[in-house]
Design a protein around this motif. Structure first.
Motif, PDB file in Angstrom:
ATOM      1  N   MET A  41       0.829  -1.206   0.000  1.00 13.88           N
ATOM      2  CA  MET A  41       0.000   0.000   0.000  1.00 13.88           C
ATOM      3  C   MET A  41       0.862   1.254   0.000  1.00 13.88           C
ATOM      4  O   MET A  41       0.503   2.266  -0.615  1.00 13.88           O
ATOM      5  CB  MET A  41      -0.934  -0.008   1.209  1.00 13.88           C
ATOM      6  N   ASN A  42       2.001   1.210   0.681  1.00 14.26           N
ATOM      7  CA  ASN A  42       2.904   2.363   0.668  1.00 14.26           C
ATOM      8  C   ASN A  42       3.440   2.629  -0.733  1.00 14.26           C
ATOM      9  O   ASN A  42       3.506   3.783  -1.182  1.00 14.26           O
ATOM     10  CB  ASN A  42       4.074   2.132   1.627  1.00 14.26           C
ATOM     11  N   ARG A  43       3.827   1.570  -1.418  1.00 11.41           N
ATOM     12  CA  ARG A  43       4.298   1.733  -2.803  1.00 11.41           C
ATOM     13  C   ARG A  43       3.169   2.227  -3.692  1.00 11.41           C
ATOM     14  O   ARG A  43       3.387   3.054  -4.584  1.00 11.41           O
ATOM     15  CB  ARG A  43       4.846   0.407  -3.331  1.00 11.41           C
ATOM     16  N   GLY A  44       1.958   1.693  -3.460  1.00 16.16           N
ATOM     17  CA  GLY A  44       0.817   2.156  -4.234  1.00 16.16           C
ATOM     18  C   GLY A  44       0.495   3.604  -3.971  1.00 16.16           C
ATOM     19  O   GLY A  44       0.154   4.360  -4.890  1.00 16.16           O
ATOM     20  N   ARG A  45       0.604   4.045  -2.705  1.00 15.50           N
ATOM     21  CA  ARG A  45       0.340   5.434  -2.371  1.00 15.50           C
ATOM     22  C   ARG A  45       1.387   6.354  -2.983  1.00 15.50           C
ATOM     23  O   ARG A  45       1.065   7.443  -3.473  1.00 15.50           O
ATOM     24  CB  ARG A  45       0.304   5.595  -0.858  1.00 15.50           C
ATOM     25  N   GLU A  46       2.633   5.909  -2.983  1.00 13.14           N
ATOM     26  CA  GLU A  46       3.681   6.711  -3.619  1.00 13.14           C
ATOM     27  C   GLU A  46       3.408   6.878  -5.111  1.00 13.14           C
ATOM     28  O   GLU A  46       3.547   7.968  -5.668  1.00 13.14           O
ATOM     29  CB  GLU A  46       5.035   6.041  -3.401  1.00 13.14           C
ATOM     30  N   GLY A  47       2.979   5.774  -5.760  1.00 15.14           N
ATOM     31  CA  GLY A  47       2.623   5.867  -7.171  1.00 15.14           C
ATOM     32  C   GLY A  47       1.415   6.744  -7.401  1.00 15.14           C
ATOM     33  O   GLY A  47       1.344   7.495  -8.386  1.00 15.14           O
ATOM     34  N   LEU A  48       0.433   6.679  -6.476  1.00 12.96           N
ATOM     35  CA  LEU A  48      -0.756   7.524  -6.591  1.00 12.96           C
ATOM     36  C   LEU A  48      -0.390   8.994  -6.535  1.00 12.96           C
ATOM     37  O   LEU A  48      -0.840   9.797  -7.366  1.00 12.96           O
ATOM     38  CB  LEU A  48      -1.729   7.184  -5.459  1.00 12.96           C
ATOM     39  N   PHE A  49       0.441   9.382  -5.559  1.00 16.99           N
ATOM     40  CA  PHE A  49       0.839  10.777  -5.437  1.00 16.99           C
ATOM     41  C   PHE A  49       1.653  11.224  -6.642  1.00 16.99           C
ATOM     42  O   PHE A  49       1.515  12.358  -7.112  1.00 16.99           O
ATOM     43  CB  PHE A  49       1.648  10.986  -4.158  1.00 16.99           C
ATOM     44  N   ALA A  50       2.515  10.331  -7.144  1.00 17.41           N
ATOM     45  CA  ALA A  50       3.321  10.676  -8.320  1.00 17.41           C
ATOM     46  C   ALA A  50       2.427  10.908  -9.538  1.00 17.41           C
ATOM     47  O   ALA A  50       2.609  11.872 -10.291  1.00 17.41           O
ATOM     48  CB  ALA A  50       4.332   9.572  -8.610  1.00 17.41           C
ATOM     49  N   ARG A  51       1.433  10.027  -9.736  1.00 21.57           N
ATOM     50  CA  ARG A  51       0.516  10.200 -10.863  1.00 21.57           C
ATOM     51  C   ARG A  51      -0.341  11.456 -10.690  1.00 21.57           C
ATOM     52  O   ARG A  51      -0.579  12.197 -11.648  1.00 21.57           O
ATOM     53  CB  ARG A  51      -0.388   8.977 -11.000  1.00 21.57           C
ATOM     54  N   ALA A  52      -0.824  11.669  -9.454  1.00 18.37           N
ATOM     55  CA  ALA A  52      -1.677  12.830  -9.211  1.00 18.37           C
ATOM     56  C   ALA A  52      -0.927  14.114  -9.500  1.00 18.37           C
ATOM     57  O   ALA A  52      -1.464  15.037 -10.137  1.00 18.37           O
ATOM     58  CB  ALA A  52      -2.169  12.810  -7.766  1.00 18.37           C
ATOM     59  N   ALA A  53       0.315  14.198  -9.025  1.00 22.06           N
ATOM     60  CA  ALA A  53       1.108  15.396  -9.270  1.00 22.06           C
ATOM     61  C   ALA A  53       1.397  15.573 -10.751  1.00 22.06           C
ATOM     62  O   ALA A  53       1.275  16.672 -11.302  1.00 22.06           O
ATOM     63  CB  ALA A  53       2.414  15.321  -8.483  1.00 22.06           C
ATOM     64  N   ALA A  54       1.779  14.481 -11.407  1.00 20.77           N
ATOM     65  CA  ALA A  54       2.141  14.569 -12.819  1.00 20.77           C
ATOM     66  C   ALA A  54       0.957  14.976 -13.674  1.00 20.77           C
ATOM     67  O   ALA A  54       1.066  15.841 -14.556  1.00 20.77           O
ATOM     68  CB  ALA A  54       2.697  13.235 -13.295  1.00 20.77           C
ATOM     69  N   TYR A  55      -0.216  14.355 -13.431  1.00 22.44           N
ATOM     70  CA  TYR A  55      -1.379  14.609 -14.284  1.00 22.44           C
ATOM     71  C   TYR A  55      -2.242  15.755 -13.780  1.00 22.44           C
ATOM     72  O   TYR A  55      -3.327  15.997 -14.303  1.00 22.44           O
ATOM     73  CB  TYR A  55      -2.204  13.331 -14.411  1.00 22.44           C
ATOM     74  N   SER A  56      -1.780  16.474 -12.751  1.00 18.83           N
ATOM     75  CA  SER A  56      -2.446  17.706 -12.332  1.00 18.83           C
ATOM     76  C   SER A  56      -1.776  18.924 -12.962  1.00 18.83           C
ATOM     77  O   SER A  56      -2.010  20.052 -12.526  1.00 18.83           O
ATOM     78  CB  SER A  56      -2.434  17.832 -10.808  1.00 18.83           C
ATOM     79  N   GLY A  57      -0.950  18.680 -13.952  1.00 12.77           N
ATOM     80  CA  GLY A  57      -0.343  19.778 -14.683  1.00 12.77           C
ATOM     81  C   GLY A  57       1.142  19.948 -14.451  1.00 12.77           C
ATOM     82  O   GLY A  57       1.817  20.603 -15.243  1.00 12.77           O
ATOM     83  N   SER A  58       1.686  19.372 -13.382  1.00 10.26           N
ATOM     84  CA  SER A  58       3.099  19.580 -13.074  1.00 10.26           C
ATOM     85  C   SER A  58       4.019  18.727 -13.933  1.00 10.26           C
ATOM     86  O   SER A  58       5.121  19.152 -14.291  1.00 10.26           O
ATOM     87  CB  SER A  58       3.360  19.281 -11.591  1.00 10.26           C
ATOM     88  N   GLY A  59       3.572  17.499 -14.250  1.00 15.91           N
ATOM     89  CA  GLY A  59       4.412  16.598 -15.011  1.00 15.91           C
ATOM     90  C   GLY A  59       5.504  15.999 -14.150  1.00 15.91           C
ATOM     91  O   GLY A  59       5.693  16.367 -12.984  1.00 15.91           O
ATOM     92  N   HIS A  60       6.253  15.072 -14.713  1.00 20.74           N
ATOM     93  CA  HIS A  60       7.405  14.506 -14.019  1.00 20.74           C
ATOM     94  C   HIS A  60       8.637  15.387 -14.202  1.00 20.74           C
ATOM     95  O   HIS A  60       9.461  15.492 -13.294  1.00 20.74           O
ATOM     96  CB  HIS A  60       7.702  13.099 -14.545  1.00 20.74           C
ATOM     97  N   LEU A  61       8.764  15.998 -15.386  1.00 19.92           N
ATOM     98  CA  LEU A  61       9.854  16.918 -15.688  1.00 19.92           C
ATOM     99  C   LEU A  61       9.275  18.156 -16.353  1.00 19.92           C
ATOM    100  O   LEU A  61       8.224  18.097 -16.997  1.00 19.92           O
ATOM    101  CB  LEU A  61      10.882  16.275 -16.619  1.00 19.92           C
ATOM    102  N   ARG A  62       9.979  19.265 -16.196  1.00 20.62           N
ATOM    103  CA  ARG A  62       9.531  20.480 -16.874  1.00 20.62           C
ATOM    104  C   ARG A  62      10.754  21.265 -17.326  1.00 20.62           C
ATOM    105  O   ARG A  62      11.655  21.544 -16.527  1.00 20.62           O
ATOM    106  CB  ARG A  62       8.674  21.345 -15.957  1.00 20.62           C
ATOM    107  N   VAL A  63      10.771  21.616 -18.605  1.00 16.65           N
ATOM    108  CA  VAL A  63      11.829  22.465 -19.157  1.00 16.65           C
ATOM    109  C   VAL A  63      11.376  23.914 -19.030  1.00 16.65           C
ATOM    110  O   VAL A  63      10.291  24.281 -19.498  1.00 16.65           O
ATOM    111  CB  VAL A  63      12.113  22.123 -20.632  1.00 16.65           C
ATOM    112  N   VAL A  64      12.187  24.742 -18.383  1.00 21.57           N
ATOM    113  CA  VAL A  64      11.844  26.151 -18.139  1.00 21.57           C
ATOM    114  C   VAL A  64      13.043  27.024 -18.470  1.00 21.57           C
ATOM    115  O   VAL A  64      14.179  26.536 -18.553  1.00 21.57           O
ATOM    116  CB  VAL A  64      11.421  26.369 -16.666  1.00 21.57           C
TER     117      VAL A  64
END
Length: 413
Positions: A41-64
Protein backbone atom coordinates in the motif's frame (compact mmCIF):
# COMPACT_ATOMS: atom_id res chain seq x y z
CA UNK A 1 29.65 -32.47 5.83
CA UNK A 2 29.39 -30.70 9.19
CA UNK A 3 26.98 -28.17 7.71
CA UNK A 4 24.74 -30.99 6.46
CA UNK A 5 24.73 -32.66 9.86
CA UNK A 6 23.97 -29.34 11.58
CA UNK A 7 21.12 -28.70 9.17
CA UNK A 8 19.55 -32.09 9.84
CA UNK A 9 19.91 -31.59 13.58
CA UNK A 10 18.32 -28.14 13.37
CA UNK A 11 15.33 -29.48 11.41
CA UNK A 12 14.89 -32.30 13.92
CA UNK A 13 14.98 -29.81 16.78
CA UNK A 14 12.36 -27.60 15.08
CA UNK A 15 10.02 -30.56 14.66
CA UNK A 16 10.44 -31.73 18.23
CA UNK A 17 7.72 -29.47 19.68
CA UNK A 18 5.11 -29.28 16.93
CA UNK A 19 2.73 -26.98 18.77
CA UNK A 20 5.31 -24.34 19.62
CA UNK A 21 6.79 -24.54 16.14
CA UNK A 22 3.35 -24.12 14.55
CA UNK A 23 2.60 -21.07 16.73
CA UNK A 24 5.99 -19.54 15.92
CA UNK A 25 5.51 -20.10 12.19
CA UNK A 26 1.98 -18.65 12.36
CA UNK A 27 3.22 -15.60 14.25
CA UNK A 28 5.97 -15.01 11.70
CA UNK A 29 3.48 -15.50 8.84
CA UNK A 30 1.02 -12.97 10.24
CA UNK A 31 3.78 -10.43 10.79
CA UNK A 32 5.16 -11.00 7.30
CA UNK A 33 1.68 -10.70 5.75
CA UNK A 34 1.03 -7.42 7.61
CA UNK A 35 4.43 -6.00 6.64
CA UNK A 36 3.86 -7.09 3.03
CA UNK A 37 0.43 -5.45 2.94
CA UNK A 38 1.79 -2.19 4.39
CA UNK A 39 4.70 -2.12 1.93
CA UNK A 40 2.37 -2.81 -1.00
CA UNK A 41 0.00 0.00 0.00
CA UNK A 42 2.90 2.36 0.67
CA UNK A 43 4.30 1.73 -2.80
CA UNK A 44 0.82 2.16 -4.23
CA UNK A 45 0.34 5.43 -2.37
CA UNK A 46 3.68 6.71 -3.62
CA UNK A 47 2.62 5.87 -7.17
CA UNK A 48 -0.76 7.52 -6.59
CA UNK A 49 0.84 10.78 -5.44
CA UNK A 50 3.32 10.68 -8.32
CA UNK A 51 0.52 10.20 -10.86
CA UNK A 52 -1.68 12.83 -9.21
CA UNK A 53 1.11 15.40 -9.27
CA UNK A 54 2.14 14.57 -12.82
CA UNK A 55 -1.38 14.61 -14.28
CA UNK A 56 -2.45 17.71 -12.33
CA UNK A 57 -0.34 19.78 -14.68
CA UNK A 58 3.10 19.58 -13.07
CA UNK A 59 4.41 16.60 -15.01
CA UNK A 60 7.40 14.51 -14.02
CA UNK A 61 9.85 16.92 -15.69
CA UNK A 62 9.53 20.48 -16.87
CA UNK A 63 11.83 22.46 -19.16
CA UNK A 64 11.84 26.15 -18.14
CA UNK A 65 13.97 29.24 -18.79
CA UNK A 66 17.05 29.31 -16.57
CA UNK A 67 16.29 31.33 -13.45
CA UNK A 68 12.54 30.71 -13.59
CA UNK A 69 12.58 28.84 -10.27
CA UNK A 70 13.67 32.02 -8.45
CA UNK A 71 11.59 34.57 -10.36
CA UNK A 72 8.47 32.55 -11.19
CA UNK A 73 7.65 35.19 -13.79
CA UNK A 74 4.98 33.91 -16.23
CA UNK A 75 6.27 36.29 -18.90
CA UNK A 76 9.53 34.34 -19.24
CA UNK A 77 9.84 32.32 -22.44
CA UNK A 78 12.11 29.43 -23.42
CA UNK A 79 15.37 30.31 -25.15
CA UNK A 80 14.93 27.46 -27.65
CA UNK A 81 11.30 26.35 -27.64
CA UNK A 82 11.47 24.20 -30.81
CA UNK A 83 14.75 22.53 -29.78
CA UNK A 84 13.45 21.80 -26.29
CA UNK A 85 10.21 20.34 -27.64
CA UNK A 86 12.05 18.08 -30.08
CA UNK A 87 14.50 16.92 -27.37
CA UNK A 88 11.65 16.06 -25.02
CA UNK A 89 9.77 14.11 -27.66
CA UNK A 90 12.88 12.08 -28.55
CA UNK A 91 13.54 11.13 -24.93
CA UNK A 92 13.07 7.37 -24.23
CA UNK A 93 10.20 6.45 -21.93
CA UNK A 94 8.18 9.61 -22.59
CA UNK A 95 4.38 9.31 -22.50
CA UNK A 96 3.29 12.92 -23.15
CA UNK A 97 5.00 16.19 -24.03
CA UNK A 98 2.89 19.32 -23.49
CA UNK A 99 4.13 22.84 -24.31
CA UNK A 100 2.58 25.70 -22.34
CA UNK A 101 2.78 29.47 -21.93
CA UNK A 102 1.41 31.48 -19.02
CA UNK A 103 0.24 35.01 -18.34
CA UNK A 104 -1.35 36.90 -15.48
CA UNK A 105 -4.81 37.91 -16.69
CA UNK A 106 -7.62 40.00 -15.29
CA UNK A 107 -10.92 38.55 -16.50
CA UNK A 108 -13.92 40.87 -16.36
CA UNK A 109 -17.58 40.59 -17.18
CA UNK A 110 -19.80 43.49 -16.26
CA UNK A 111 -18.88 44.53 -12.71
CA UNK A 112 -17.28 41.18 -11.84
CA UNK A 113 -13.50 40.76 -12.01
CA UNK A 114 -11.33 37.66 -11.44
CA UNK A 115 -7.50 37.71 -11.43
CA UNK A 116 -6.14 34.43 -12.76
CA UNK A 117 -3.17 32.83 -14.49
CA UNK A 118 -4.19 31.99 -18.04
CA UNK A 119 -2.41 29.08 -19.71
CA UNK A 120 -1.81 28.74 -23.41
CA UNK A 121 -1.78 25.08 -24.42
CA UNK A 122 -1.59 22.61 -27.26
CA UNK A 123 -5.20 21.28 -27.07
CA UNK A 124 -4.36 17.72 -28.10
CA UNK A 125 -1.36 17.29 -25.78
CA UNK A 126 -3.06 19.04 -22.87
CA UNK A 127 -5.91 16.58 -22.75
CA UNK A 128 -3.38 13.80 -22.16
CA UNK A 129 -1.15 15.79 -19.79
CA UNK A 130 -3.79 17.40 -17.57
CA UNK A 131 -6.48 14.79 -17.07
CA UNK A 132 -8.94 17.02 -15.20
CA UNK A 133 -9.53 19.31 -18.16
CA UNK A 134 -11.45 16.40 -19.67
CA UNK A 135 -14.23 16.99 -17.14
CA UNK A 136 -16.08 19.45 -19.36
CA UNK A 137 -19.57 19.92 -17.90
CA UNK A 138 -20.71 22.49 -20.44
CA UNK A 139 -19.63 23.13 -24.02
CA UNK A 140 -16.46 21.53 -25.36
CA UNK A 141 -12.70 21.43 -25.06
CA UNK A 142 -10.33 23.56 -27.13
CA UNK A 143 -9.47 22.58 -30.70
CA UNK A 144 -6.17 23.20 -32.55
CA UNK A 145 -7.95 25.26 -35.22
CA UNK A 146 -10.24 27.02 -32.76
CA UNK A 147 -11.83 30.38 -33.40
CA UNK A 148 -9.96 33.46 -32.07
CA UNK A 149 -10.68 34.15 -28.41
CA UNK A 150 -11.88 30.62 -27.51
CA UNK A 151 -11.32 29.83 -23.84
CA UNK A 152 -12.13 27.10 -21.32
CA UNK A 153 -12.60 28.14 -17.70
CA UNK A 154 -13.23 26.37 -14.41
CA UNK A 155 -16.69 26.25 -12.89
CA UNK A 156 -15.61 28.47 -9.98
CA UNK A 157 -14.32 31.14 -12.41
CA UNK A 158 -17.60 31.13 -14.30
CA UNK A 159 -19.58 31.36 -11.04
CA UNK A 160 -17.55 34.31 -9.76
CA UNK A 161 -17.97 36.15 -13.03
CA UNK A 162 -21.65 35.07 -13.24
CA UNK A 163 -20.81 33.95 -16.75
CA UNK A 164 -22.24 31.14 -18.84
CA UNK A 165 -21.30 29.20 -21.94
CA UNK A 166 -20.89 31.55 -24.91
CA UNK A 167 -20.36 34.71 -22.84
CA UNK A 168 -17.60 37.15 -23.80
CA UNK A 169 -14.97 38.15 -21.24
CA UNK A 170 -12.58 41.08 -21.27
CA UNK A 171 -9.04 39.83 -20.68
CA UNK A 172 -6.40 42.35 -19.60
CA UNK A 173 -2.75 41.20 -19.49
CA UNK A 174 0.73 42.58 -19.02
CA UNK A 175 2.38 41.99 -22.36
CA UNK A 176 5.84 42.42 -23.88
CA UNK A 177 7.83 45.29 -22.42
CA UNK A 178 5.34 45.74 -19.58
CA UNK A 179 2.60 47.11 -21.85
CA UNK A 180 -1.00 46.58 -20.79
CA UNK A 181 -2.88 44.67 -23.48
CA UNK A 182 -6.55 43.76 -23.72
CA UNK A 183 -8.59 41.32 -25.74
CA UNK A 184 -11.86 39.45 -25.77
CA UNK A 185 -12.27 35.81 -24.84
CA UNK A 186 -15.37 33.69 -25.40
CA UNK A 187 -16.22 30.79 -23.12
CA UNK A 188 -16.48 27.61 -25.22
CA UNK A 189 -16.24 25.16 -22.32
CA UNK A 190 -16.60 24.98 -18.54
CA UNK A 191 -14.62 22.43 -16.51
CA UNK A 192 -15.54 21.02 -13.11
CA UNK A 193 -12.77 19.01 -11.41
CA UNK A 194 -14.49 18.39 -8.08
CA UNK A 195 -12.31 20.90 -6.21
CA UNK A 196 -13.37 24.55 -6.04
CA UNK A 197 -9.76 25.55 -5.42
CA UNK A 198 -8.64 23.92 -8.67
CA UNK A 199 -11.68 25.15 -10.59
CA UNK A 200 -10.86 28.73 -9.57
CA UNK A 201 -7.42 28.43 -11.23
CA UNK A 202 -8.44 27.16 -14.68
CA UNK A 203 -8.41 29.45 -17.69
CA UNK A 204 -6.94 27.85 -20.79
CA UNK A 205 -6.60 29.08 -24.35
CA UNK A 206 -4.52 27.91 -27.28
CA UNK A 207 -0.84 28.85 -27.47
CA UNK A 208 -1.55 31.03 -30.47
CA UNK A 209 -4.32 32.89 -28.63
CA UNK A 210 -2.10 33.67 -25.64
CA UNK A 211 0.63 34.87 -27.99
CA UNK A 212 -1.92 37.16 -29.62
CA UNK A 213 -2.98 38.57 -26.25
CA UNK A 214 0.49 39.12 -24.78
CA UNK A 215 2.67 39.61 -27.83
CA UNK A 216 5.15 37.15 -26.30
CA UNK A 217 6.20 34.44 -28.73
CA UNK A 218 6.90 30.77 -28.04
CA UNK A 219 6.23 28.74 -24.93
CA UNK A 220 7.29 29.31 -21.35
CA UNK A 221 7.64 25.63 -20.49
CA UNK A 222 7.62 22.10 -21.86
CA UNK A 223 6.02 19.59 -19.49
CA UNK A 224 7.10 15.96 -19.79
CA UNK A 225 5.20 12.93 -18.46
CA UNK A 226 7.09 9.65 -18.26
CA UNK A 227 5.80 6.11 -18.51
CA UNK A 228 7.47 5.32 -15.17
CA UNK A 229 7.89 8.09 -12.58
CA UNK A 230 10.85 6.23 -11.04
CA UNK A 231 12.93 6.95 -14.15
CA UNK A 232 12.69 10.73 -13.60
CA UNK A 233 16.29 11.27 -12.32
CA UNK A 234 17.85 9.48 -15.30
CA UNK A 235 15.45 11.16 -17.74
CA UNK A 236 16.27 14.55 -16.29
CA UNK A 237 19.99 14.06 -16.82
CA UNK A 238 19.44 12.86 -20.39
CA UNK A 239 17.10 15.74 -21.25
CA UNK A 240 19.32 18.38 -19.65
CA UNK A 241 22.10 17.42 -22.08
CA UNK A 242 19.84 17.96 -25.12
CA UNK A 243 17.92 21.18 -24.47
CA UNK A 244 18.87 24.61 -25.76
CA UNK A 245 21.40 26.72 -23.84
CA UNK A 246 19.61 29.13 -21.53
CA UNK A 247 16.99 26.60 -20.43
CA UNK A 248 17.00 24.03 -17.61
CA UNK A 249 15.11 20.91 -16.52
CA UNK A 250 13.24 20.75 -13.22
CA UNK A 251 11.61 17.80 -11.49
CA UNK A 252 8.32 17.83 -9.64
CA UNK A 253 10.22 18.08 -6.34
CA UNK A 254 11.77 21.35 -7.58
CA UNK A 255 8.37 22.70 -8.60
CA UNK A 256 6.50 21.76 -5.41
CA UNK A 257 8.93 21.34 -2.48
CA UNK A 258 6.03 21.56 0.03
CA UNK A 259 4.37 18.53 -1.50
CA UNK A 260 7.68 16.68 -1.47
CA UNK A 261 8.03 17.43 2.24
CA UNK A 262 4.55 16.04 2.86
CA UNK A 263 5.48 12.84 1.02
CA UNK A 264 8.67 12.46 3.06
CA UNK A 265 6.70 12.82 6.30
CA UNK A 266 4.21 10.24 5.04
CA UNK A 267 7.02 7.81 4.22
CA UNK A 268 8.58 8.32 7.66
CA UNK A 269 5.26 7.52 9.33
CA UNK A 270 4.88 4.37 7.25
CA UNK A 271 8.40 3.23 8.08
CA UNK A 272 7.62 3.73 11.76
CA UNK A 273 4.48 1.57 11.49
CA UNK A 274 6.40 -1.13 9.61
CA UNK A 275 9.07 -1.01 12.28
CA UNK A 276 6.49 -1.66 15.00
CA UNK A 277 5.13 -4.66 13.07
CA UNK A 278 8.62 -6.12 12.64
CA UNK A 279 9.41 -5.48 16.30
CA UNK A 280 6.35 -7.51 17.30
CA UNK A 281 7.51 -10.35 15.04
CA UNK A 282 11.04 -10.21 16.49
CA UNK A 283 9.80 -10.27 20.08
CA UNK A 284 7.46 -13.18 19.38
CA UNK A 285 10.17 -15.27 17.74
CA UNK A 286 12.70 -14.34 20.40
CA UNK A 287 10.40 -15.48 23.21
CA UNK A 288 9.69 -18.79 21.46
CA UNK A 289 13.37 -19.41 20.74
CA UNK A 290 14.39 -18.51 24.27
CA UNK A 291 11.79 -20.90 25.70
CA UNK A 292 13.13 -23.65 23.43
CA UNK A 293 16.71 -22.97 24.55
CA UNK A 294 15.74 -23.04 28.24
CA UNK A 295 13.98 -26.37 27.77
CA UNK A 296 17.10 -27.79 26.12
CA UNK A 297 19.73 -26.57 28.56
CA UNK A 298 20.77 -30.13 29.41
CA UNK A 299 21.07 -30.96 25.70
CA UNK A 300 23.29 -27.93 25.08
CA UNK A 301 25.31 -28.83 28.17
CA UNK A 302 25.98 -32.31 26.79
CA UNK A 303 26.96 -30.88 23.40
CA UNK A 304 29.28 -28.43 25.11
CA UNK A 305 30.80 -31.22 27.24
CA UNK A 306 31.40 -33.29 24.09
CA UNK A 307 33.45 -30.44 22.64
CA UNK A 308 31.03 -28.40 20.52
CA UNK A 309 32.36 -24.87 20.32
CA UNK A 310 30.22 -21.86 21.18
CA UNK A 311 30.39 -20.63 17.59
CA UNK A 312 28.87 -23.86 16.26
CA UNK A 313 26.20 -23.79 18.95
CA UNK A 314 25.21 -20.25 17.91
CA UNK A 315 25.12 -21.42 14.29
CA UNK A 316 22.85 -24.31 15.27
CA UNK A 317 20.31 -22.05 16.97
CA UNK A 318 20.41 -19.64 14.02
CA UNK A 319 19.78 -22.50 11.58
CA UNK A 320 16.70 -23.48 13.59
CA UNK A 321 15.51 -19.86 13.45
CA UNK A 322 16.09 -19.62 9.70
CA UNK A 323 14.07 -22.81 9.21
CA UNK A 324 11.21 -21.17 11.13
CA UNK A 325 11.69 -18.01 9.07
CA UNK A 326 11.46 -19.85 5.75
CA UNK A 327 8.31 -21.66 6.83
CA UNK A 328 6.77 -18.46 8.21
CA UNK A 329 7.72 -16.49 5.11
CA UNK A 330 6.14 -19.07 2.81
CA UNK A 331 2.95 -19.12 4.87
CA UNK A 332 2.91 -15.31 5.06
CA UNK A 333 3.25 -15.12 1.28
CA UNK A 334 0.37 -17.57 0.87
CA UNK A 335 -1.79 -15.52 3.25
CA UNK A 336 -0.81 -12.14 1.84
CA UNK A 337 -0.96 -12.69 -1.92
CA UNK A 338 -4.79 -12.99 -2.22
CA UNK A 339 -5.21 -9.82 -0.16
CA UNK A 340 -2.60 -7.95 -2.22
CA UNK A 341 -4.24 -9.07 -5.45
CA UNK A 342 -7.61 -7.80 -4.20
CA UNK A 343 -6.28 -4.36 -3.26
CA UNK A 344 -4.14 -4.08 -6.39
CA UNK A 345 -7.19 -4.63 -8.62
CA UNK A 346 -10.01 -3.00 -6.65
CA UNK A 347 -8.03 -0.54 -4.56
CA UNK A 348 -8.65 0.92 -1.11
CA UNK A 349 -11.46 3.47 -1.45
CA UNK A 350 -11.13 6.34 1.05
CA UNK A 351 -13.89 8.49 -0.48
CA UNK A 352 -16.06 8.15 2.64
CA UNK A 353 -13.31 9.85 4.63
CA UNK A 354 -12.16 12.43 2.09
CA UNK A 355 -14.99 12.79 -0.42
CA UNK A 356 -14.92 12.02 -4.13
CA UNK A 357 -11.73 14.07 -4.60
CA UNK A 358 -9.42 16.17 -2.45
CA UNK A 359 -6.62 18.58 -3.19
CA UNK A 360 -3.30 19.38 -1.56
CA UNK A 361 -0.96 22.17 -2.66
CA UNK A 362 -3.04 22.66 -5.80
CA UNK A 363 -2.88 18.96 -6.72
CA UNK A 364 -6.09 17.02 -7.14
CA UNK A 365 -5.87 13.51 -5.70
CA UNK A 366 -8.36 10.71 -6.18
CA UNK A 367 -8.99 8.88 -2.87
CA UNK A 368 -8.48 5.34 -4.20
CA UNK A 369 -5.14 3.70 -3.41
CA UNK A 370 -4.13 0.64 -5.40
CA UNK A 371 -1.60 -1.72 -3.87
CA UNK A 372 1.57 -2.54 -5.77
CA UNK A 373 1.93 -6.16 -6.83
CA UNK A 374 5.26 -6.96 -8.46
CA UNK A 375 8.36 -9.15 -8.44
CA UNK A 376 9.73 -7.24 -5.43
CA UNK A 377 7.41 -9.28 -3.17
CA UNK A 378 9.51 -12.48 -2.98
CA UNK A 379 12.84 -10.87 -1.97
CA UNK A 380 10.96 -8.57 0.42
CA UNK A 381 9.29 -11.54 2.16
CA UNK A 382 12.60 -13.40 2.42
CA UNK A 383 14.34 -10.33 3.82
CA UNK A 384 11.63 -9.70 6.43
CA UNK A 385 11.14 -13.33 7.49
CA UNK A 386 14.81 -14.38 7.59
CA UNK A 387 16.05 -11.04 8.89
CA UNK A 388 13.50 -10.90 11.72
CA UNK A 389 14.04 -14.49 12.81
CA UNK A 390 17.85 -14.22 12.66
CA UNK A 391 17.74 -11.00 14.71
CA UNK A 392 15.32 -12.55 17.20
CA UNK A 393 17.56 -15.58 17.69
CA UNK A 394 20.75 -13.71 18.54
CA UNK A 395 20.08 -13.55 22.28
CA UNK A 396 18.81 -17.15 22.61
CA UNK A 397 21.85 -18.32 20.62
CA UNK A 398 24.19 -16.31 22.84
CA UNK A 399 22.45 -17.74 25.93
CA UNK A 400 22.85 -21.30 24.62
CA UNK A 401 26.53 -20.74 23.83
CA UNK A 402 27.24 -19.52 27.37
CA UNK A 403 25.62 -22.57 29.01
CA UNK A 404 27.83 -23.98 31.75
CA UNK A 405 27.72 -27.82 31.36
CA UNK A 406 28.22 -28.54 35.07
CA UNK A 407 25.51 -26.11 36.20
CA UNK A 408 23.05 -27.15 33.50
CA UNK A 409 23.43 -30.87 34.23
CA UNK A 410 23.13 -30.35 37.99
CA UNK A 411 19.96 -28.25 37.58
CA UNK A 412 18.44 -30.77 35.13
CA UNK A 413 18.88 -33.64 37.66
Amino acid sequence: MMALVAGKYALRSVGRNVRRTALSVLGIAIGVALALFMESMNRGREGLFARAAAYSGSGHLRVVPRGWRLRRDPRLRLAGFEADLAAARDLPGVAVVAPRARAQVLLAMGTHVVPIEAVGVDPEAEQRAYRFVRNVVAGRWLRPDDEPGAAVVGQAVADRLEAELGDDLLATVVGEGGRIESGMLRIVGIVRTGSEEIDASICQVTLGELERLTGLRGAGEVTVLLSDHRSAPAARAALAARIAPGDEVLTFEDLAPEFKGHLEQDKATNRFVNGIILLIVVLGVASAQLAAVLERRREFAVLSALGMRARRMVRLVLLEALALGLAGGALGLALGLPVLWLFSTRGLDLSRLMGATWSFQGILIEPVIYGDLGPWIVPYVLAVALGATALASLYPAWFAARTDPAVALRVAQ
